[in-house]
Design a protein around this motif. Structure first.
Motif, PDB file in Angstrom:
ATOM      1  N   GLU A  77       0.838  -1.196   0.000  1.00 37.38           N
ATOM      2  CA  GLU A  77       0.000   0.000   0.000  1.00 37.38           C
ATOM      3  C   GLU A  77       0.876   1.250   0.000  1.00 37.38           C
ATOM      4  OE1 GLU A  77      -3.651   2.043   2.561  1.00 37.38           O
ATOM      5  OE2 GLU A  77      -2.660   0.224   3.311  1.00 37.38           O
ATOM      6  N   PRO A  78       0.617   2.222  -0.873  1.00 33.98           N
ATOM      7  CA  PRO A  78       1.428   3.441  -0.882  1.00 33.98           C
ATOM      8  C   PRO A  78       1.524   4.064   0.501  1.00 33.98           C
ATOM      9  CG  PRO A  78       0.007   3.401  -2.800  1.00 33.98           C
ATOM     10  CD  PRO A  78      -0.401   2.231  -1.946  1.00 33.98           C
ATOM     11  N   SER A  79       2.747   4.502   0.828  1.00 33.86           N
ATOM     12  CA  SER A  79       3.001   5.059   2.151  1.00 33.86           C
ATOM     13  C   SER A  79       3.977   6.228   2.013  1.00 33.86           C
ATOM     14  CB  SER A  79       3.560   3.964   3.068  1.00 33.86           C
ATOM     15  OG  SER A  79       3.624   4.424   4.410  1.00 33.86           O
ATOM     16  N   ASP A  80       4.645   6.582   3.126  1.00 29.60           N
ATOM     17  CA  ASP A  80       5.528   7.748   3.118  1.00 29.60           C
ATOM     18  C   ASP A  80       6.601   7.666   2.044  1.00 29.60           C
ATOM     19  OD1 ASP A  80       4.343   9.108   5.360  1.00 29.60           O
ATOM     20  OD2 ASP A  80       5.281   7.639   6.663  1.00 29.60           O
ATOM     21  N   ASP A  81       7.139   6.468   1.814  1.00 31.39           N
ATOM     22  CA  ASP A  81       8.183   6.333   0.800  1.00 31.39           C
ATOM     23  C   ASP A  81       7.630   6.607  -0.596  1.00 31.39           C
ATOM     24  OD1 ASP A  81       6.626   4.036   0.914  1.00 31.39           O
ATOM     25  OD2 ASP A  81       8.312   2.649   1.035  1.00 31.39           O
ATOM     26  N   THR A  82       6.407   6.148  -0.856  1.00 34.54           N
ATOM     27  CA  THR A  82       5.762   6.419  -2.149  1.00 34.54           C
ATOM     28  C   THR A  82       5.554   7.912  -2.346  1.00 34.54           C
ATOM     29  OG1 THR A  82       4.511   4.380  -1.705  1.00 34.54           O
ATOM     30  CG2 THR A  82       3.886   5.675  -3.659  1.00 34.54           C
ATOM     31  N   TYR A  83       5.078   8.580  -1.295  1.00 32.09           N
ATOM     32  CA  TYR A  83       4.796  10.014  -1.398  1.00 32.09           C
ATOM     33  C   TYR A  83       6.073  10.804  -1.674  1.00 32.09           C
ATOM     34  CZ  TYR A  83       0.758   8.204   1.182  1.00 32.09           C
ATOM     35  OH  TYR A  83      -0.310   7.446   1.603  1.00 32.09           O
ATOM     36  N   LEU A  84       7.158  10.452  -0.970  1.00 31.76           N
ATOM     37  CA  LEU A  84       8.419  11.156  -1.188  1.00 31.76           C
ATOM     38  C   LEU A  84       8.958  10.879  -2.592  1.00 31.76           C
ATOM     39  CD1 LEU A  84      10.463  13.026   0.193  1.00 31.76           C
ATOM     40  CD2 LEU A  84      11.737  10.990   0.898  1.00 31.76           C
ATOM     41  N   LEU A  85       8.752   9.665  -3.074  1.00 30.39           N
ATOM     42  CA  LEU A  85       9.225   9.297  -4.413  1.00 30.39           C
ATOM     43  C   LEU A  85       8.523  10.126  -5.488  1.00 30.39           C
ATOM     44  CD1 LEU A  85      10.847   7.534  -6.337  1.00 30.39           C
ATOM     45  CD2 LEU A  85       9.155   5.709  -6.003  1.00 30.39           C
ATOM     46  N   ILE A  86       7.217  10.238  -5.410  1.00 28.64           N
ATOM     47  CA  ILE A  86       6.524  11.023  -6.442  1.00 28.64           C
ATOM     48  C   ILE A  86       6.774  12.515  -6.249  1.00 28.64           C
ATOM     49  CG2 ILE A  86       4.820   9.219  -6.890  1.00 28.64           C
ATOM     50  CD1 ILE A  86       2.735  10.875  -5.401  1.00 28.64           C
ATOM     51  N   ASP A  87       7.045  12.938  -5.005  1.00 33.32           N
ATOM     52  CA  ASP A  87       7.448  14.339  -4.796  1.00 33.32           C
ATOM     53  C   ASP A  87       8.763  14.622  -5.528  1.00 33.32           C
ATOM     54  OD1 ASP A  87       5.251  14.899  -3.248  1.00 33.32           O
ATOM     55  OD2 ASP A  87       6.338  15.018  -1.344  1.00 33.32           O
ATOM     56  N   ALA A  88       9.703  13.668  -5.467  1.00 32.73           N
ATOM     57  CA  ALA A  88      11.000  13.850  -6.124  1.00 32.73           C
ATOM     58  C   ALA A  88      10.846  13.892  -7.639  1.00 32.73           C
ATOM     59  CB  ALA A  88      11.954  12.732  -5.719  1.00 32.73           C
ATOM     60  N   ILE A  89      10.030  12.994  -8.169  1.00 26.56           N
ATOM     61  CA  ILE A  89       9.778  13.002  -9.613  1.00 26.56           C
ATOM     62  C   ILE A  89       9.108  14.307 -10.006  1.00 26.56           C
ATOM     63  CG2 ILE A  89       8.487  11.875 -11.472  1.00 26.56           C
ATOM     64  CD1 ILE A  89       8.792   9.235  -9.834  1.00 26.56           C
ATOM     65  N   GLY A  90       8.122  14.715  -9.221  1.00 24.38           N
ATOM     66  CA  GLY A  90       7.431  15.970  -9.492  1.00 24.38           C
ATOM     67  C   GLY A  90       8.355  17.170  -9.404  1.00 24.38           C
ATOM     68  N   TYR A  91       9.286  17.142  -8.452  1.00 23.93           N
ATOM     69  CA  TYR A  91      10.238  18.242  -8.301  1.00 23.93           C
ATOM     70  C   TYR A  91      11.065  18.411  -9.578  1.00 23.93           C
ATOM     71  CZ  TYR A  91      14.004  21.126  -6.433  1.00 23.93           C
ATOM     72  OH  TYR A  91      14.911  22.139  -6.232  1.00 23.93           O
ATOM     73  N   ASP A  92      11.591  17.290 -10.097  1.00 26.38           N
ATOM     74  CA  ASP A  92      12.413  17.382 -11.309  1.00 26.38           C
ATOM     75  C   ASP A  92      11.577  17.762 -12.535  1.00 26.38           C
ATOM     76  OD1 ASP A  92      14.841  17.030 -10.157  1.00 26.38           O
ATOM     77  OD2 ASP A  92      15.232  15.030 -10.965  1.00 26.38           O
ATOM     78  N   LEU A  93      10.317  17.333 -12.566  1.00 25.31           N
ATOM     79  CA  LEU A  93       9.439  17.766 -13.666  1.00 25.31           C
ATOM     80  C   LEU A  93       9.162  19.264 -13.581  1.00 25.31           C
ATOM     81  CD1 LEU A  93       6.911  14.773 -13.754  1.00 25.31           C
ATOM     82  CD2 LEU A  93       8.620  15.323 -15.495  1.00 25.31           C
ATOM     83  N   ASP A  94       8.958  19.767 -12.360  1.00 24.44           N
ATOM     84  CA  ASP A  94       8.759  21.207 -12.179  1.00 24.44           C
ATOM     85  C   ASP A  94      10.022  21.977 -12.555  1.00 24.44           C
ATOM     86  OD1 ASP A  94       6.183  20.822 -11.336  1.00 24.44           O
ATOM     87  OD2 ASP A  94       6.617  21.063  -9.198  1.00 24.44           O
ATOM     88  N   LEU A  95      11.186  21.406 -12.200  1.00 24.84           N
ATOM     89  CA  LEU A  95      12.458  22.023 -12.549  1.00 24.84           C
ATOM     90  C   LEU A  95      12.609  22.094 -14.065  1.00 24.84           C
ATOM     91  CD1 LEU A  95      14.857  23.069 -10.822  1.00 24.84           C
ATOM     92  CD2 LEU A  95      15.940  20.839 -11.182  1.00 24.84           C
ATOM     93  N   MET A  96      12.225  21.015 -14.731  1.00 25.13           N
ATOM     94  CA  MET A  96      12.284  20.963 -16.188  1.00 25.13           C
ATOM     95  C   MET A  96      11.342  21.997 -16.807  1.00 25.13           C
ATOM     96  SD  MET A  96      11.291  17.683 -18.602  1.00 25.13           S
ATOM     97  CE  MET A  96       9.527  17.771 -18.279  1.00 25.13           C
ATOM     98  N   ASP A  97      10.220  22.222 -16.149  1.00 28.93           N
ATOM     99  CA  ASP A  97       9.191  23.118 -16.688  1.00 28.93           C
ATOM    100  C   ASP A  97       9.362  24.563 -16.219  1.00 28.93           C
ATOM    101  OD1 ASP A  97       7.224  22.603 -18.572  1.00 28.93           O
ATOM    102  OD2 ASP A  97       5.600  22.781 -17.126  1.00 28.93           O
ATOM    103  N   GLY A  98      10.467  24.828 -15.512  1.00 30.97           N
ATOM    104  CA  GLY A  98      10.733  26.188 -15.063  1.00 30.97           C
ATOM    105  C   GLY A  98       9.846  26.658 -13.934  1.00 30.97           C
ATOM    106  N   GLN A  99       9.337  25.723 -13.116  1.00 29.72           N
ATOM    107  CA  GLN A  99       8.420  26.100 -12.043  1.00 29.72           C
ATOM    108  C   GLN A  99       9.080  26.157 -10.672  1.00 29.72           C
ATOM    109  OE1 GLN A  99       4.515  24.191 -12.084  1.00 29.72           O
ATOM    110  NE2 GLN A  99       4.919  23.424 -14.139  1.00 29.72           N
ATOM    111  N   ILE A 100      10.411  25.955 -10.610  1.00 27.18           N
ATOM    112  CA  ILE A 100      11.123  26.026  -9.335  1.00 27.18           C
ATOM    113  C   ILE A 100      11.801  27.383  -9.235  1.00 27.18           C
ATOM    114  CG2 ILE A 100      12.942  25.022  -7.906  1.00 27.18           C
ATOM    115  CD1 ILE A 100      10.556  23.203  -8.213  1.00 27.18           C
ATOM    116  N   ALA A 101      11.357  28.191  -8.269  1.00 29.13           N
ATOM    117  CA  ALA A 101      11.881  29.554  -8.136  1.00 29.13           C
ATOM    118  C   ALA A 101      13.088  29.603  -7.205  1.00 29.13           C
ATOM    119  CB  ALA A 101      10.784  30.480  -7.616  1.00 29.13           C
TER     120      ALA A 101
END
Length: 319
Positions: A77-101
């Protein structure tokens, strides 16, 4: 539903899962001084990863409303490790899209390139949440449709997304047939066409041959007796053997073999019990893959870290 008993004995967290006549003990040592970074450089990387995890936005979980509690008896069942993993993927996608200030350090440069991502792979997919999240974000960026309901409203032709562009192929693997079934279901429920989402039952990435642009791995990382590794029960999703590294160490060669050069990126979940600094040195010395902690967060008694791995040379494939 398995019952859970928690005991702390001799600085070791023992979780006893009782399911009928079967009982499995999850031996999770509490943090010890020898798990601290041995260099100031890695300690600073950890500190930066903790800052990053506080500043990044929380990724939106794909819908799991199609699953019942009984599904989690055989699939993690998705848990804290899953949430942090998709946060990391999302962070790099935001970085790629110029959304990290706010830039934390020199590692905050785009590592993912939209035009380069053609093929992704998740090893040990479980419910499929990380790959489905990645697929949804990428489809949204390239004009494709996604949803979080039981109907997939994407009108695609094979190999093309809604915008007429070449589709990205997502491959997920798991040795557990229930995980294969559920991951495909999760993709379908969230609007990912199954012609773009391929679930393969196999050990690690043994049936994946072509290079991938993004690789995801949330291994069984909890230190346990080696005999509990690779069982057919739910404990296989967390039982990691000595130092929680038995399965992860086996996968290192697959990661180096599969990462596309020079733009491939891997996201791997670890805890401090796994000695991530040592892992980083192994990947650098043996495979010339750079490893940094990208996000790091405390979850109850453990520190979870997402390692970002990038190749510095092309893998030499045997003829």
């Amino acid at each position: 539903i398995p019952s859970l008993s928690i005991i702390i004995f001799n600085n070791v967290l023992l979780l006893f899962f009782a399911d009928g006549y079967k009982t499995m003990a999850e031996h999770h040592p509490l943090r010890t001084p020898d798990q601290d970074p041995t260099t100031q450089t890695y300690a600073q990387l950890n500190a930066n990863a903790e800052k990053r995890s506080k500043s990044c936005r929380s990724a939106q979980m794909p819908s799991l409303k199609h699953l019942k509690m009984r599904d989690y008896e055989t699939v993690y069942e998705p848990s804290d490790d899953t949430y942090l993993l998709i946060d990391a993927i999302g962070y790099d996608l935001d970085l790629m899209d110029g959304q990290i200030a706010s830039i934390i350090d020199r590692d905050d440069v785009p590592k993912l390139y939209r035009s380069k991502i053609k093929r992704t792979c998740e090893i040990g997919c479980g419910t499929g949440v990380p790959s489905v999240y990645l697929a949804m974000r990428l489809r949204a960026m390239t004009g494709g449709k996604t949803n979080s309901c039981n109907e997939c409203n994407a009108d695609t032709t094979k190999g093309k997304n809604d915008n007429g562009r070449e589709s990205i192929m997502h491959y997920v693997t798991d040795i557990n047939p229930d995980a294969i079934r559920i991951a495909k279901w999760t993709a379908e429920v969230n609007g990912i066409p199954l012609e773009e989402f391929h679930a393969i039952q196999c050990d690690l990435a043994s049936k994946i041959n072509d290079p991938v642009d993004v690789l995801i791995f949330n291994p069984p990382y909890v230190p346990t007796p080696d005999e509990e590794v690779g069982s057919n029960g739910i404990e296989a999703s967390w039982a990691g053997g000595k130092d929680g590294r038995v399965v992860l160490d086996r996968a290192l060669s697959d990661i180096s073999r599969l990462l596309a050069f020079p733009h491939g990126v891997a996201y791997v979940v670890v805890v401090d019990d796994n000695y991530p600094e040592e892992l980083a040195m192994i990947m650098n010395e043996r495979y010339e893959i750079k490893v940094i902690p990208i996000l790091r967060r405390r979850a109850r008694n453990e520190f979870l870290t997402i390692l970002r791995m990038t190749p510095t040379r092309m893998f030499q494939r045997k003829e």
